[in-house]
Design a protein around this motif. Sequence first.
Motif, PDB file in Angstrom:
ATOM      1  N   ARG A   1       0.834  -1.203   0.000  1.00 25.97           N
ATOM      2  CA  ARG A   1       0.000   0.000   0.000  1.00 25.97           C
ATOM      3  C   ARG A   1       0.868   1.251   0.000  1.00 25.97           C
ATOM      4  N   GLN A   2       1.908   1.251   0.819  1.00 27.83           N
ATOM      5  CA  GLN A   2       2.790   2.409   0.900  1.00 27.83           C
ATOM      6  C   GLN A   2       3.565   2.609  -0.410  1.00 27.83           C
ATOM      7  N   THR A   3       4.018   1.529  -1.016  1.00 24.65           N
ATOM      8  CA  THR A   3       4.734   1.610  -2.288  1.00 24.65           C
ATOM      9  C   THR A   3       3.819   2.159  -3.384  1.00 24.65           C
ATOM     10  N   ALA A   4       2.576   1.684  -3.417  1.00 25.00           N
ATOM     11  CA  ALA A   4       1.609   2.175  -4.418  1.00 25.00           C
ATOM     12  C   ALA A   4       1.312   3.653  -4.200  1.00 25.00           C
ATOM     13  N   ALA A   5       1.161   4.079  -2.954  1.00 27.57           N
ATOM     14  CA  ALA A   5       0.884   5.491  -2.665  1.00 27.57           C
ATOM     15  C   ALA A   5       2.053   6.373  -3.091  1.00 27.57           C
ATOM     16  N   GLN A   6       3.274   5.918  -2.851  1.00 27.27           N
ATOM     17  CA  GLN A   6       4.447   6.688  -3.261  1.00 27.27           C
ATOM     18  C   GLN A   6       4.536   6.779  -4.782  1.00 27.27           C
ATOM     19  N   ALA A   7       4.230   5.680  -5.480  1.00 25.54           N
ATOM     20  CA  ALA A   7       4.257   5.688  -6.943  1.00 25.54           C
ATOM     21  C   ALA A   7       3.201   6.645  -7.496  1.00 25.54           C
ATOM     22  N   LEU A   8       2.013   6.657  -6.880  1.00 28.07           N
ATOM     23  CA  LEU A   8       0.952   7.563  -7.302  1.00 28.07           C
ATOM     24  C   LEU A   8       1.356   9.021  -7.094  1.00 28.07           C
ATOM     25  N   GLU A   9       1.946   9.325  -5.951  1.00 29.20           N
ATOM     26  CA  GLU A   9       2.405  10.690  -5.676  1.00 29.20           C
ATOM     27  C   GLU A   9       3.457  11.126  -6.683  1.00 29.20           C
ATOM     28  N   GLU A  10       4.400  10.250  -7.003  1.00 24.11           N
ATOM     29  CA  GLU A  10       5.446  10.577  -7.972  1.00 24.11           C
ATOM     30  C   GLU A  10       4.849  10.798  -9.361  1.00 24.11           C
ATOM     31  N   SER A  11       3.902   9.968  -9.739  1.00 23.25           N
ATOM     32  CA  SER A  11       3.245  10.125 -11.027  1.00 23.25           C
ATOM     33  C   SER A  11       2.510  11.456 -11.095  1.00 23.25           C
ATOM     34  N   GLU A  12       1.799  11.806 -10.037  1.00 24.48           N
ATOM     35  CA  GLU A  12       1.083  13.080 -10.016  1.00 24.48           C
ATOM     36  C   GLU A  12       2.051  14.259 -10.088  1.00 24.48           C
ATOM     37  N   ARG A  13       3.160  14.193  -9.359  1.00 22.40           N
ATOM     38  CA  ARG A  13       4.175  15.256  -9.425  1.00 22.40           C
ATOM     39  C   ARG A  13       4.707  15.408 -10.839  1.00 22.40           C
ATOM     40  N   ARG A  14       4.976  14.280 -11.492  1.00 28.61           N
ATOM     41  CA  ARG A  14       5.525  14.304 -12.851  1.00 28.61           C
ATOM     42  C   ARG A  14       4.532  14.958 -13.817  1.00 28.61           C
ATOM     43  N   TYR A  15       3.278  14.551 -13.783  1.00 25.75           N
ATOM     44  CA  TYR A  15       2.279  15.121 -14.694  1.00 25.75           C
ATOM     45  C   TYR A  15       1.979  16.580 -14.366  1.00 25.75           C
ATOM     46  N   ARG A  16       1.981  16.936 -13.092  1.00 24.12           N
ATOM     47  CA  ARG A  16       1.776  18.342 -12.725  1.00 24.12           C
ATOM     48  C   ARG A  16       2.925  19.190 -13.266  1.00 24.12           C
ATOM     49  N   ARG A  17       4.145  18.687 -13.157  1.00 23.66           N
ATOM     50  CA  ARG A  17       5.304  19.416 -13.667  1.00 23.66           C
ATOM     51  C   ARG A  17       5.184  19.616 -15.176  1.00 23.66           C
ATOM     52  N   ILE A  18       4.766  18.594 -15.909  1.00 21.01           N
ATOM     53  CA  ILE A  18       4.585  18.703 -17.359  1.00 21.01           C
ATOM     54  C   ILE A  18       3.540  19.765 -17.680  1.00 21.01           C
ATOM     55  N   ALA A  19       2.381  19.683 -17.029  1.00 21.62           N
ATOM     56  CA  ALA A  19       1.281  20.617 -17.316  1.00 21.62           C
ATOM     57  C   ALA A  19       1.641  22.050 -16.953  1.00 21.62           C
ATOM     58  N   GLU A  20       2.330  22.237 -15.837  1.00 21.67           N
ATOM     59  CA  GLU A  20       2.614  23.595 -15.372  1.00 21.67           C
ATOM     60  C   GLU A  20       3.762  24.261 -16.104  1.00 21.67           C
ATOM     61  N   THR A  21       4.658  23.487 -16.691  1.00 22.08           N
ATOM     62  CA  THR A  21       5.810  24.086 -17.354  1.00 22.08           C
ATOM     63  C   THR A  21       5.741  24.028 -18.875  1.00 22.08           C
ATOM     64  N   ALA A  22       4.691  23.419 -19.424  1.00 22.51           N
ATOM     65  CA  ALA A  22       4.569  23.305 -20.879  1.00 22.51           C
ATOM     66  C   ALA A  22       4.495  24.682 -21.528  1.00 22.51           C
ATOM     67  N   ALA A  23       5.199  24.830 -22.641  1.00 22.14           N
ATOM     68  CA  ALA A  23       5.136  26.080 -23.401  1.00 22.14           C
ATOM     69  C   ALA A  23       3.811  26.190 -24.137  1.00 22.14           C
ATOM     70  N   GLU A  24       3.133  25.069 -24.326  1.00 20.65           N
ATOM     71  CA  GLU A  24       1.834  25.040 -24.991  1.00 20.65           C
ATOM     72  C   GLU A  24       0.731  25.048 -23.943  1.00 20.65           C
ATOM     73  N   GLY A  25      -0.429  25.501 -24.367  1.00 27.30           N
ATOM     74  CA  GLY A  25      -1.580  25.473 -23.487  1.00 27.30           C
ATOM     75  C   GLY A  25      -2.200  24.082 -23.452  1.00 27.30           C
ATOM     76  N   ILE A  26      -2.737  23.727 -22.321  1.00 26.43           N
ATOM     77  CA  ILE A  26      -3.492  22.488 -22.153  1.00 26.43           C
ATOM     78  C   ILE A  26      -4.855  22.887 -21.616  1.00 26.43           C
TER      79      ILE A  26
END
Length: 167
Positions: A31-56
Amino acid sequence: DGTEFPVELTITRTQEDPPAFTGFIRDLTERQTAAQALEESERRYRRIAETAAEGIWMLDADHRTSFVNPRTAEMLGLRPQDMEGRHPFQFMDEEGREGMREALDQRREGVRDAHQAKFIHSDGREVWVWTSASPLYDDDGTYAGAFWMVSDVTEWVRAAREREDLQ
């Protein structure tokens, strides 16, 4: 083997006399490993969306804004929270709305495409964009909205108009 791992411990007192206790230990490693993987995935996608030069820009099934990244809002002189829950029509003049109606009908029919659209900046000026648009579906295949990648092409449109005026 001496390896430490996270657990959930439940201890219950029995009704016996003298009292006794029962305990259950649950290994929380997965459960803890899955929660950490989910948090990392969310951080990664948030970083992509927030720093993209294109609009989403994402719309729900009623074509109300469910998400925009900062770049999309910046193109219109707004903040992302100013756009959430609002229909794209609210950022367009009547000419732009007509084309958008057709484009949104196509999304609902499952059509992906790219097209140019005109929006109105919060200061009143025209903002021309090129959108790459795709329909979104729920897990059961029901239409859930639309996803747009948005590029500001205002300067390109102005330059093209100037060339036309010179000819």
